[in-house]
Scaffold this motif. Structure first.
Motif, PDB file in Angstrom:
ATOM      1  N   ILE A  44     -19.698  -0.984 -12.933  1.00  0.00           N
ATOM      2  CA  ILE A  44     -20.066  -1.364 -11.570  1.00  0.00           C
ATOM      3  C   ILE A  44     -21.176  -2.410 -11.604  1.00  0.00           C
ATOM      4  CG2 ILE A  44     -21.085  -0.536  -9.413  1.00  0.00           C
ATOM      5  CD1 ILE A  44     -19.631   2.107  -9.855  1.00  0.00           C
ATOM      6  N   GLN A  45     -22.141  -2.189 -12.488  1.00  0.00           N
ATOM      7  CA  GLN A  45     -23.246  -3.140 -12.620  1.00  0.00           C
ATOM      8  C   GLN A  45     -22.735  -4.491 -13.086  1.00  0.00           C
ATOM      9  OE1 GLN A  45     -26.214  -2.472 -11.700  1.00  0.00           O
ATOM     10  NE2 GLN A  45     -27.699  -3.760 -12.770  1.00  0.00           N
ATOM     11  N   ARG A  46     -21.819  -4.504 -14.017  1.00  0.00           N
ATOM     12  CA  ARG A  46     -21.263  -5.765 -14.520  1.00  0.00           C
ATOM     13  C   ARG A  46     -20.567  -6.543 -13.403  1.00  0.00           C
ATOM     14  NH1 ARG A  46     -16.126  -6.871 -15.278  1.00  0.00           N
ATOM     15  NH2 ARG A  46     -15.566  -8.717 -16.485  1.00  0.00           N
ATOM     16  N   LEU A  47     -19.764  -5.859 -12.625  1.00  0.00           N
ATOM     17  CA  LEU A  47     -19.041  -6.527 -11.539  1.00  0.00           C
ATOM     18  C   LEU A  47     -19.999  -7.045 -10.483  1.00  0.00           C
ATOM     19  CD1 LEU A  47     -15.977  -4.127 -11.143  1.00  0.00           C
ATOM     20  CD2 LEU A  47     -16.001  -6.411 -12.153  1.00  0.00           C
ATOM     21  N   ARG A  48     -21.121  -6.373 -10.346  1.00  0.00           N
ATOM     22  CA  ARG A  48     -22.101  -6.820  -9.359  1.00  0.00           C
ATOM     23  C   ARG A  48     -22.747  -8.140  -9.778  1.00  0.00           C
ATOM     24  NH1 ARG A  48     -27.988  -4.904  -7.750  1.00  0.00           N
ATOM     25  NH2 ARG A  48     -27.932  -5.263  -5.504  1.00  0.00           N
ATOM     26  N   VAL A  87     -17.018   5.508  -7.513  1.00  0.00           N
ATOM     27  CA  VAL A  87     -16.512   4.327  -6.814  1.00  0.00           C
ATOM     28  C   VAL A  87     -16.234   4.641  -5.347  1.00  0.00           C
ATOM     29  CG1 VAL A  87     -14.612   2.658  -6.701  1.00  0.00           C
ATOM     30  CG2 VAL A  87     -15.540   3.356  -8.922  1.00  0.00           C
ATOM     31  N   ALA A  88     -15.591   5.768  -5.091  1.00  0.00           N
ATOM     32  CA  ALA A  88     -15.215   6.109  -3.713  1.00  0.00           C
ATOM     33  C   ALA A  88     -15.000   7.611  -3.601  1.00  0.00           C
ATOM     34  CB  ALA A  88     -13.951   5.364  -3.304  1.00  0.00           C
ATOM     35  N   SER A  89     -15.066   8.103  -2.377  1.00  0.00           N
ATOM     36  CA  SER A  89     -14.870   9.535  -2.129  1.00  0.00           C
ATOM     37  C   SER A  89     -13.452   9.846  -1.700  1.00  0.00           C
ATOM     38  CB  SER A  89     -15.856  10.021  -1.062  1.00  0.00           C
ATOM     39  OG  SER A  89     -15.670   9.288   0.150  1.00  0.00           O
ATOM     40  N   ASP A  90     -12.651   8.798  -1.465  1.00  0.00           N
ATOM     41  CA  ASP A  90     -11.245   9.000  -1.137  1.00  0.00           C
ATOM     42  C   ASP A  90     -10.458   7.784  -1.623  1.00  0.00           C
ATOM     43  OD1 ASP A  90     -11.961   7.040   0.617  1.00  0.00           O
ATOM     44  OD2 ASP A  90     -11.520   8.166   2.444  1.00  0.00           O
ATOM     45  N   VAL A  91      -9.168   7.815  -1.404  1.00  0.00           N
ATOM     46  CA  VAL A  91      -8.283   6.754  -1.873  1.00  0.00           C
ATOM     47  C   VAL A  91      -7.681   6.028  -0.679  1.00  0.00           C
ATOM     48  CG1 VAL A  91      -6.142   6.245  -3.114  1.00  0.00           C
ATOM     49  CG2 VAL A  91      -7.748   7.924  -4.039  1.00  0.00           C
ATOM     50  N   MET A  92      -7.765   4.708  -0.687  1.00  0.00           N
ATOM     51  CA  MET A  92      -7.119   3.896   0.351  1.00  0.00           C
ATOM     52  C   MET A  92      -5.698   3.537  -0.099  1.00  0.00           C
ATOM     53  SD  MET A  92     -10.220   1.244   1.311  1.00  0.00           S
ATOM     54  CE  MET A  92      -9.074   0.150   2.180  1.00  0.00           C
ATOM     55  N   VAL A 117      -0.938  -3.080  -3.532  1.00  0.00           N
ATOM     56  CA  VAL A 117      -1.704  -1.942  -4.048  1.00  0.00           C
ATOM     57  C   VAL A 117      -3.018  -2.431  -4.656  1.00  0.00           C
ATOM     58  CG1 VAL A 117      -1.720  -0.090  -5.765  1.00  0.00           C
ATOM     59  CG2 VAL A 117       0.363  -0.546  -4.457  1.00  0.00           C
ATOM     60  N   ALA A 118      -2.921  -3.479  -5.478  1.00  0.00           N
ATOM     61  CA  ALA A 118      -4.100  -4.015  -6.156  1.00  0.00           C
ATOM     62  C   ALA A 118      -5.130  -4.553  -5.172  1.00  0.00           C
ATOM     63  CB  ALA A 118      -3.671  -5.125  -7.123  1.00  0.00           C
ATOM     64  N   SER A 119      -4.674  -5.212  -4.117  1.00  0.00           N
ATOM     65  CA  SER A 119      -5.593  -5.783  -3.128  1.00  0.00           C
ATOM     66  C   SER A 119      -6.373  -4.690  -2.395  1.00  0.00           C
ATOM     67  CB  SER A 119      -4.812  -6.636  -2.124  1.00  0.00           C
ATOM     68  OG  SER A 119      -4.166  -7.716  -2.765  1.00  0.00           O
ATOM     69  N   THR A 120      -5.668  -3.622  -2.026  1.00  0.00           N
ATOM     70  CA  THR A 120      -6.325  -2.515  -1.336  1.00  0.00           C
ATOM     71  C   THR A 120      -7.328  -1.824  -2.253  1.00  0.00           C
ATOM     72  OG1 THR A 120      -4.349  -2.161   0.027  1.00  0.00           O
ATOM     73  CG2 THR A 120      -5.932  -0.352  -0.095  1.00  0.00           C
ATOM     74  N   LEU A 121      -6.940  -1.634  -3.510  1.00  0.00           N
ATOM     75  CA  LEU A 121      -7.842  -1.008  -4.467  1.00  0.00           C
ATOM     76  C   LEU A 121      -9.084  -1.868  -4.690  1.00  0.00           C
ATOM     77  CD1 LEU A 121      -8.499   1.179  -6.556  1.00  0.00           C
ATOM     78  CD2 LEU A 121      -7.102  -0.108  -8.204  1.00  0.00           C
ATOM     79  N   ARG A 122      -8.896  -3.170  -4.711  1.00  0.00           N
ATOM     80  CA  ARG A 122     -10.053  -4.042  -4.964  1.00  0.00           C
ATOM     81  C   ARG A 122     -11.063  -3.960  -3.823  1.00  0.00           C
ATOM     82  NH1 ARG A 122     -10.541 -10.305  -7.114  1.00  0.00           N
ATOM     83  NH2 ARG A 122     -12.717 -10.036  -7.734  1.00  0.00           N
ATOM     84  N   GLN A 123     -10.584  -3.699  -2.622  1.00  0.00           N
ATOM     85  CA  GLN A 123     -11.523  -3.512  -1.506  1.00  0.00           C
ATOM     86  C   GLN A 123     -12.478  -2.359  -1.799  1.00  0.00           C
ATOM     87  OE1 GLN A 123      -9.664  -3.208   2.384  1.00  0.00           O
ATOM     88  NE2 GLN A 123      -7.999  -4.553   1.749  1.00  0.00           N
ATOM     89  N   GLN A 124     -11.921  -1.276  -2.361  1.00  0.00           N
ATOM     90  CA  GLN A 124     -12.764  -0.129  -2.671  1.00  0.00           C
ATOM     91  C   GLN A 124     -13.738  -0.435  -3.810  1.00  0.00           C
ATOM     92  OE1 GLN A 124      -9.576   3.191  -2.758  1.00  0.00           O
ATOM     93  NE2 GLN A 124     -11.304   3.992  -1.594  1.00  0.00           N
ATOM     94  N   THR A 159     -14.880  -3.384  -4.607  1.00  0.00           N
ATOM     95  CA  THR A 159     -15.876  -4.314  -4.078  1.00  0.00           C
ATOM     96  C   THR A 159     -16.948  -3.577  -3.282  1.00  0.00           C
ATOM     97  OG1 THR A 159     -14.241  -6.097  -3.966  1.00  0.00           O
ATOM     98  CG2 THR A 159     -16.216  -6.339  -2.605  1.00  0.00           C
ATOM     99  N   ALA A 160     -16.513  -2.580  -2.509  1.00  0.00           N
ATOM    100  CA  ALA A 160     -17.482  -1.793  -1.739  1.00  0.00           C
ATOM    101  C   ALA A 160     -18.412  -1.027  -2.662  1.00  0.00           C
ATOM    102  CB  ALA A 160     -16.742  -0.838  -0.812  1.00  0.00           C
TER     103      ALA A 160
END
Length: 500
Positions: free
Chosen positions: A10-14, A208-213, A474-481, A483-484
């Motif tokens: 996460i730190q690397r992507l930031r 990363v997230a508490s649920d799945v989009m 699928v990949a685009s939606t996952l990337r939103q999570q 990125t958040a």
């Protein structure tokens, strides 16, 4: 699972401008990888056993780097070996997202309790052929510690030998720190000109997230009854709370609204490709038996392009050229006449009936010329065999199918590599099965994506692939999570966290 690699990623992507890195297992030629690449991920590695598929993946994602085109058996390639061969660095820090899915047969009759034991003590079942590929998949998840895992498989994975394998896998991943959801998705709802029903399991680490989009549909179609029935069979176990211990990770995928753009049709997908009039070419001696290579350039037909064709010809990094090189078809001299006489939607019973009619017409023509052929003679049987396929119309009703121009295609299977009768071109004047490039279009591979090998291996690679457009959504939606999560990294200072 140690959370420190997760937090470091996460730190690397930031750090800014860095793409999430993808490892594709059981990658095939790269349909899954292609969708993730279009969504902005970096496809750093893949594992694929089939030589032609591995060559295709290497050619398309790492051209000129031979080590990426080497076929690899996952059971003989531990994560450390893959990382060394491909110079990925520290295994636990090399990959952000792991995608792919072991063949469904790998899980047959293993059962929930054994799957849990395998996850905790993988060495205990190293020689269990039913679970071996699953063991390796879990080993890669454990070693690479991805931020997310995406698995694709057939709907029957939800009801395979009395087991809901997707649920059992979700439970194992949950124990490793992931939030999991799985559902059934139809590719036609996401812009693919094919009614392909697939199970997708998406797992995101809790850091990363508490649920799945889940991705939202972009296109609308009312699916044929056969698809509805197949879905009901796949979901049968979900109806039994006892079978699932009273809980499950299945969620209903978003359904398309009727005001969305209509599904992409077969005509939309392939109408610009140059016609191949099989009967004419056969008569002229152009169509012959033998190896079909991809070294002949055929210019596009120049007809009006649909929006879908525009996408296929101008996919970033995989743009088409002035001509296509893999627009080749099977040599089926007995059957071209039958194809010409079929109506859209006709299947093998109609084909067999029409073939018998052609045979009877040929007998009548011979009789009118004074050359009557007596039933039961060698000549009679020989003539019949040259016109009528030998399959029992009552046993093989779905073996053949003529496509409908104004509907998405039915599911493309790897069996296309054997005959192609399941997808007969809708244009009777062409009277043939679909070509390699047409199959690629129906699976949403762009025109600049190349397939290693010859016709049969290419058909098999296409039929086995994940549709790139579905993978992209699928990949685009996952990337939103992801990125958040990167944006919220200050809430999770690495120094204050410890291994779990």
């Amino acid at each position: 699972m140690d959370v420190r690699p997760i937090l470091q990623k996460i730190q690397r992507l930031r750090g800014g401008g860095r793409a999430p890195r993808v490892l594709d297992l059981f990658a095939g030629c790269g349909g899954f990888s292609l969708g993730f690449k279009r969504a902005g991920y970096d496809v750093v590695a893949a594992v694929e056993f089939d030589a032609n598929a591995a060559q295709s993946h290497g050619n398309n994602f790492h051209p000129g780097e031979w080590q990426h085109a080497v076929p690899r058996d996952i059971t003989c390639t531990p994560p450390s070996k893959l990382a060394e061969e491909l110079r990925l660095g520290d295994v636990s820090l090399a990959v952000d997202v792991l995608i792919g899915g072991p063949p469904c047969q790998a899980f047959a009759r293993v059962g929930r309790s054994k799957l849990r034991e395998i996850a905790e003590h993988p060495e205990a079942f190293r020689h269990d052929s039913r679970a071996r590929l699953y063991i390796e998949y879990l080993r890669y998840v454990e070693a690479f510690a991805p931020l997310a895992v995406v698995m694709e498989n057939v709907p029957d994975m939800l009801n395979h030998g009395g087991h809901n394998l997707a649920e059992e896998i979700a439970e194992v991943l949950e124990a490793k720190g992931y939030v999991c959801s799985y559902s059934l998705f139809n590719a036609a709802f996401y812009g693919v000109p094919q009614m392909r029903e697939r199970m997708l399991l998406i797992a995101v680490h809790r850091e990363v997230a508490s649920d799945v989009m889940l991705p939202k549909p972009t296109h609308w179609i009312e699916l044929p009854q056969g698809y509805v029935g197949s879905r009901a069979v796949a979901l049968k176990l979900l109806a039994s709370k006892t079978a699932l211990g009273g809980r499950h990770h299945y969620v209903e995928a978003p359904l398309p609204a009727s005001d969305l753009e209509k599904a992409v049709t077969t005509r939309d997908a392939i109408s610009d490709l140059p016609p191949i009039n099989a009967l004419t070419l056969l008569k002229e001696g152009v169509l012959k038996r033998g190896r079909k290579a991809f070294d002949v350039a055929i210019p596009y037909s120049g007809t009006t392009q649909s929006g879908y064709v525009h996408t296929m010809r101008r996919w970033p990094g995989y743009e088409g050229k002035a001509a296509v090189y893999d627009h080749v078809i099977r040599y089926l001299p007995r059957d071209y006449r039958i194809f010409a006489g079929l109506k859209p939607g006709d299947q093998y019973p109609e084909a067999h009936k029409y073939a018998v009619k052609l045979f009877e017409e040929q007998l009548a023509a011979l009789k009118s010329k004074g050359a009557e052929v007596a039933e039961g003679t060698v000549e009679w049987h020989s003539l019949r065999a040259s016109i009528v396929p030998p399959y029992d119309a009552g046993k093989f009703p779905n073996k053949w199918r003529k496509m409908e121009a104004d509907q998405p295609a039915r599911t493309l299977l790897a069996h296309l590599g054997k005959d192609g009768y399941s997808h007969i071109h809708h244009d009777s004047s062409q009277a043939r099965p679909i070509s390699v490039r047409e199959a690629a279009r129906l699976q949403s591979f762009p025109d600049g994506f190349s397939f290693a090998g010859t016709m049969n291996p290419a058909f098999r690679q296409i039929g086995n692939a994940v549709p790139p457009l579905l993978a992209w959504r699928v990949a685009s939606t996952l990337r939103q999570q992801i990125t958040a999560a990167v944006a919220d990294v200050d809430a999770y200072p690495i120094k204050s966290r410890t291994a779990t």
